[in-house]
Design a protein around this motif. Structure first.
Motif, short mmCIF file in Angstrom:
data_model
loop_
_atom_site.label_atom_id
_atom_site.label_comp_id
_atom_site.label_asym_id
_atom_site.label_seq_id
_atom_site.Cartn_x
_atom_site.Cartn_y
_atom_site.Cartn_z
N ARG A 248 -5.70 -25.61 -6.54
CA ARG A 248 -4.99 -25.51 -7.81
C ARG A 248 -5.33 -26.72 -8.67
N LEU A 249 -5.61 -26.47 -9.94
CA LEU A 249 -5.89 -27.55 -10.88
C LEU A 249 -5.14 -27.24 -12.18
N THR A 250 -4.37 -28.22 -12.65
CA THR A 250 -3.68 -28.08 -13.93
C THR A 250 -4.20 -29.16 -14.86
N GLY A 251 -4.56 -28.76 -16.06
CA GLY A 251 -5.05 -29.70 -17.06
C GLY A 251 -4.12 -29.76 -18.25
N TYR A 252 -3.90 -30.96 -18.71
CA TYR A 252 -3.11 -31.19 -19.92
C TYR A 252 -4.06 -31.80 -20.94
#
Length: 130
Positions: A72-76
């Motif tokens: 899982r990768l979340t980018g802001y």
């Protein structure tokens, strides 16, 4: 690790809809585009993305993992326009650092990040095989 995609859905490009796995989990805090001295490497979005992804991988490797263990990768990101304009360079960074590994991903546009010059922050979850 098993990639999950509903039967009638097209295969997504550049990410996975779901992943099922067993193993030891590593949670990686948000990483920005600064180096080991906490200096932002550039004001260029693509260069910050590259450094932030390198930082995610450095934390992962310190925990005994590899890029392909990221599920899982979340980018802001602070600018949709800069993110889209840097697409080809982001893709090149991804291929260089992650290869053909495509975790589940979400990207969110935010008003700003804690570090004033930061344009992107990446956080991740990895699962090491049992």
């Amino acid at each position: 690790m098993d990639i999950i995609n509903p039967r009638r859905w097209p295969r997504p490009r550049g990410y996975s809809n779901g992943i099922k796995c067993d193993g030891e989990m590593i949670f990686i805090a948000g990483q920005i585009g600064w180096d080991e001295t906490e200096t932002i490497v550039s004001d260029d979005f693509a260069e910050q993305f590259h450094q932030a992804l390198q930082n995610v991988i450095a934390v992962l490797e310190a925990g005994g993992g590899k890029p392909e263990n990221i599920v899982r990768l979340t980018g802001y990101v602070t600018s949709r326009e800069e993110y889209l304009a840097a697409g080809k360079l982001i893709g090149a960074s991804w291929k260089e650092l992650m290869g053909r590994s495509y975790p589940v991903m979400s990207f969110v546009i935010v008003a700003g990040l804690i570090e004033e010059r930061a344009k992107v922050e990446l956080e991740a979850t990895a699962v090491l095989p049992s």
